[in-house]
Design a protein around this motif. Structure first.
Motif, PDB file in Angstrom:
ATOM      1  N   ILE A   7      56.283  32.963  12.788  1.00 40.06           N
ATOM      2  CA  ILE A   7      57.088  34.202  13.089  1.00 40.06           C
ATOM      3  C   ILE A   7      56.285  35.138  14.042  1.00 40.06           C
ATOM      4  O   ILE A   7      55.144  35.844  13.282  1.00 40.06           O
ATOM      5  N   VAL A  20      59.117  37.464   7.134  1.00 41.15           N
ATOM      6  CA  VAL A  20      58.647  36.313   6.090  1.00 41.15           C
ATOM      7  C   VAL A  20      59.156  36.569   4.767  1.00 41.15           C
ATOM      8  O   VAL A  20      59.355  35.611   4.197  1.00 41.15           O
ATOM      9  N   LEU A  23      62.890  35.249   4.697  1.00 44.10           N
ATOM     10  CA  LEU A  23      62.952  33.946   4.809  1.00 44.10           C
ATOM     11  C   LEU A  23      62.518  33.332   3.581  1.00 44.10           C
ATOM     12  O   LEU A  23      63.073  32.138   3.208  1.00 44.10           O
ATOM     13  N   CYS A  27      64.476  30.436   1.350  1.00 35.86           N
ATOM     14  CA  CYS A  27      64.039  29.128   1.183  1.00 35.86           C
ATOM     15  C   CYS A  27      64.011  28.862  -0.258  1.00 35.86           C
ATOM     16  O   CYS A  27      64.564  27.828  -0.780  1.00 35.86           O
ATOM     17  N   ILE A  34      57.581  26.933  -0.528  1.00 37.93           N
ATOM     18  CA  ILE A  34      57.037  27.549   0.726  1.00 37.93           C
ATOM     19  C   ILE A  34      55.514  27.983   0.512  1.00 37.93           C
ATOM     20  O   ILE A  34      55.010  28.335  -0.433  1.00 37.93           O
ATOM     21  N   TYR A  36      52.319  30.732   2.976  1.00 40.43           N
ATOM     22  CA  TYR A  36      52.308  31.733   3.728  1.00 40.43           C
ATOM     23  C   TYR A  36      50.742  31.857   4.327  1.00 40.43           C
ATOM     24  O   TYR A  36      50.031  31.467   3.667  1.00 40.43           O
ATOM     25  N   LEU A 109      55.193  29.581   6.227  1.00 37.02           N
ATOM     26  CA  LEU A 109      55.630  30.507   7.146  1.00 37.02           C
ATOM     27  C   LEU A 109      54.458  31.490   7.446  1.00 37.02           C
ATOM     28  O   LEU A 109      53.530  31.939   6.868  1.00 37.02           O
TER      29      LEU A 109
END
Length: 355
Positions: A7, A20, A23, A27, A34, A36, A109
């Protein structure tokens, strides 16, 4: 192997962290796991040196993640000097490639650089990261005018097929008319538009605590209420009748006025004020302090002239960081309403969309 999504943006403070978070909610609503990370940390001399760590920590805590991908480098003046002088010869691409070995999630992400140029000195520019990770790029851009299209066309020419699409945010209400044409034009030039997000006063707001830090202010009362969010700035430099007219139109405002303007201070306290900022390093009267204590309104004293204080507060509104739970909830709701999450995830190969 986990998929990575970068991103990025074309200018700072475009809303990458907010994207972030939004999203991540989209998700998880679709039962995707997910992770990060923020490979490239940013440095701002006017703020705390550990801002990058604070940002990552906030997102980790908010998303309830056990682990995050490590930040490989923070863009401090010292780091830049070491790279230019040749004392830092680390291959950051190799370090970034280790992300491939952390593959327990469906989607990672990654918060990328704030511009297309940032990080290139260290081979950690947005396009360079995408090549190492074989990752698509989602650009988040802040709307300023219809000419945002030109910036996105330039980004497309540089990022090519790595550009998955864009989210345009912070769109003022008067600017909604050209949006259908903008979307149609970008889509025709192979730039999918996943979302058009309206401006939110809450997301643009600044905490009183942040104003204290940036103004280097002394808190004269209610230090327990520095979590209040300021949405507007009003200057109390006119007569009290004129000031009241402006104060009554504003919501959740900070009022900047001279420490000797007791009449303006009274007027501010009786309207929608979340913070009173007194310039000239002049103390308010005991009656003003008592009333502010009663109304739970912080009063700040600054050793600055009014113009300088206004410039600092204005700049704070343009550099908002996402560290409040109220903003997180707002972001999640806006992403749900204004972003086509199914289309985005389908283009990532994580969701099958029925025709």
């Amino acid at each position: 192997m986990a998929k990575h999504l970068l991103i990025g943006s074309i200018m700072p403070y475009s809303g990458k962290s907010a994207t972030v978070l939004g999203l991540a909610k989209l998700c998880r609503d679709r039962h995707l796991r997910i992770a990060y990370g923020k490979p490239l940390g940013t440095y701002q001399p006017a703020t705390d040196s550990e801002d990058t760590e604070a940002d990552v920590s906030f997102l980790q805590k908010t998303l309830n993640l056990e682990n995050v991908r490590p930040t490989l480098l923070t863009l401090t003046p010292e780091a830049i000097k070491a790279r230019l002088m040749g004392t830092d010869q680390q291959d950051y691409r190799q370090a970034l490639a280790t992300y491939h070995n952390m593959n327990s999630e469906d989607l990672v992400l990654l918060e990328g650089p704030a511009t297309l140029a940032e990080g290139r000195l260290f081979d950690l520019g947005l396009a360079q990261m995408a090549a190492v990770l074989d990752a698509p790029i989602l650009l988040v851009v802040r709307y300023e005018s219809p000419l945002v299209v030109e910036s996105l066309l330039l980004a497309k020419s540089e990022l090519g097929d790595r550009l998955l699409g864009v989210i345009i945010n912070d769109i003022p209400q008067p600017e909604t008319q050209p949006l259908p044409a903008i979307r149609q034009y970008l889509e025709a030039h192979q730039i999918p538009v996943f979302g058009l997000l309206p401006r939110s006063q809450l997301l643009r707001s600044v905490s009183v605590k942040e104003l204290v830090r940036q103004l280097n202010a002394e808190v004269l009362c209610r230090p327990d209420r520095l979590d209040l969010l300021v949405e507007e700035l009003t200057i109390g430099a006119m007569n009290v009748s004129a000031a009241l007219k402006y104060f009554r139109k504003a919501n959740n405002m900070a009022v900047i006025t001279g420490g000797d303007r007791t009449d303006i201070q009274w007027a501010a306290l009786e309207t929608s004020t979340h913070c009173l900022i007194l310039t000239g390093h002049l103390p308010p009267s005991p009656a003003i302090l008592a009333r502010a204590e009663e109304l739970e309104i912080p009063i700040l004293s600054v050793d600055l002239d009014t113009l300088t204080a206004v410039e600092i507060v204005d700049r704070a509104f343009g550099q908002v960081r996402l560290h409040e739970i109220a903003k997180v909830k707002c972001v999640e709701q806006m992403m749900q309403e204004h972003v086509d999450g199914d289309r985005l995830l389908a283009q990532l190969g994580l969701l099958t969309v029925e025709a």
